[in-house]
Design a protein around this motif. Sequence first.
Motif, mmCIF file in Angstrom:
data_model
loop_
_atom_site.group_PDB
_atom_site.id
_atom_site.type_symbol
_atom_site.label_atom_id
_atom_site.label_comp_id
_atom_site.label_asym_id
_atom_site.label_seq_id
_atom_site.Cartn_x
_atom_site.Cartn_y
_atom_site.Cartn_z
ATOM 1 N N ILE A 180 152.578 30.425 35.043
ATOM 2 C CA ILE A 180 151.562 29.250 35.922
ATOM 3 C C ILE A 180 150.701 28.684 34.777
ATOM 4 O O ILE A 180 150.105 29.312 33.806
ATOM 5 N N LEU A 181 150.299 27.625 34.937
ATOM 6 C CA LEU A 181 149.482 26.722 33.883
ATOM 7 C C LEU A 181 148.508 25.690 34.935
ATOM 8 O O LEU A 181 149.274 24.784 35.855
ATOM 9 N N ASN A 182 147.421 25.767 34.557
ATOM 10 C CA ASN A 182 146.268 25.161 35.395
ATOM 11 C C ASN A 182 146.155 24.002 34.379
ATOM 12 O O ASN A 182 146.306 23.920 33.545
ATOM 13 N N LEU A 183 145.535 22.701 35.354
ATOM 14 C CA LEU A 183 145.370 21.715 34.470
ATOM 15 C C LEU A 183 144.236 21.736 33.382
ATOM 16 O O LEU A 183 144.341 21.269 32.266
ATOM 17 N N GLN A 212 144.346 20.550 29.572
ATOM 18 C CA GLN A 212 143.403 19.690 28.636
ATOM 19 C C GLN A 212 142.718 20.602 27.792
ATOM 20 O O GLN A 212 142.599 19.991 26.489
ATOM 21 N N SER A 213 142.681 21.977 27.779
ATOM 22 C CA SER A 213 141.949 22.850 26.636
ATOM 23 C C SER A 213 142.984 22.622 25.653
ATOM 24 O O SER A 213 142.690 22.497 24.569
ATOM 25 N N TYR A 214 144.494 22.747 25.717
ATOM 26 C CA TYR A 214 145.208 22.687 24.905
ATOM 27 C C TYR A 214 145.323 21.273 24.148
ATOM 28 O O TYR A 214 145.348 21.225 22.888
ATOM 29 N N ILE A 215 145.001 20.219 24.882
ATOM 30 C CA ILE A 215 145.105 18.927 24.436
ATOM 31 C C ILE A 215 143.969 18.850 23.373
ATOM 32 O O ILE A 215 143.935 18.337 22.309
ATOM 33 N N ASP A 216 142.781 19.334 23.899
ATOM 34 C CA ASP A 216 141.859 19.374 23.133
ATOM 35 C C ASP A 216 141.612 20.098 21.738
ATOM 36 O O ASP A 216 141.216 19.589 20.776
ATOM 37 N N LYS A 217 142.477 20.910 21.789
ATOM 38 C CA LYS A 217 142.936 21.893 20.484
ATOM 39 C C LYS A 217 143.819 21.223 19.687
ATOM 40 O O LYS A 217 144.183 21.847 18.682
ATOM 41 N N LYS A 218 144.299 20.205 20.094
ATOM 42 C CA LYS A 218 145.552 19.579 19.457
ATOM 43 C C LYS A 218 146.860 20.399 19.437
ATOM 44 O O LYS A 218 147.594 20.033 18.496
ATOM 45 N N ASN A 219 147.110 21.180 20.494
ATOM 46 C CA ASN A 219 148.270 22.171 20.269
ATOM 47 C C ASN A 219 149.493 21.174 21.186
ATOM 48 O O ASN A 219 150.529 21.292 20.824
ATOM 49 N N THR A 231 143.685 23.548 39.387
ATOM 50 C CA THR A 231 142.174 23.953 39.037
ATOM 51 C C THR A 231 141.824 23.259 37.584
ATOM 52 O O THR A 231 142.546 23.095 36.772
ATOM 53 N N GLY A 232 140.555 22.662 37.758
ATOM 54 C CA GLY A 232 140.187 21.990 36.514
ATOM 55 C C GLY A 232 140.453 20.463 36.562
ATOM 56 O O GLY A 232 141.282 19.945 37.565
ATOM 57 N N GLU A 233 140.210 19.751 35.463
ATOM 58 C CA GLU A 233 140.410 18.373 35.437
ATOM 59 C C GLU A 233 141.296 17.961 34.099
ATOM 60 O O GLU A 233 141.215 18.784 33.204
ATOM 61 N N VAL A 234 141.960 17.078 34.296
ATOM 62 C CA VAL A 234 142.625 16.372 33.016
ATOM 63 C C VAL A 234 142.284 15.008 32.594
ATOM 64 O O VAL A 234 141.956 14.082 33.441
ATOM 65 N N LYS A 235 141.511 14.787 31.473
ATOM 66 C CA LYS A 235 141.197 13.440 31.032
ATOM 67 C C LYS A 235 142.059 12.557 30.517
ATOM 68 O O LYS A 235 142.037 11.449 30.767
#
Length: 150
Positions: A73-76, A80-87, A117-121
């Motif tokens: 299971i993966l929330n949005l 987004q947090s993985y994108i911010d961390k550049k993973n 859950t959450g938002e993706v930019k």
Amino acid sequence: MISLNNRQKINKTKIRVGRGIGSGKGKTSGRGVKGQKSRSGVAIKSFEGGQMPLYRRLPKRGFNPISKDTVAILNLKKIQSYIDKKNINPNEILNSDVLKKLKLINKNSKKLKILGTGEVKDKINIEADLASKSAIEKLEKIGGSIQLNK
């Protein structure tokens, strides 16, 4: 050639216990003398003389299906947090293989589910097995896409 008189018996007669000394199963009827097992109405099912019985040595299995499909299971919000961390690179297609390689989901999981859950930019393209309605709406709203594998 077998004649009718000396053929093997088809219906064998039941041994009648307790019918006299000549029968070989008379008096105590093959139960020995005294003790719990010689009495009528006593059953010692699965008793192993104080040893831990087999049914207690084996693990409980219950109603858990053995070949249960494990769903990652993966929330949005997490994406987004993985994108911010550049993973995660937002330009490439996100699927379970990529996430397993990056060790972001368990390698034993068979399916991937995206929850809203959450938002993706960032505009991202996802390839998953399952997705919630809210996740699909949020991704399409920002111009991303989600492809469901059937």
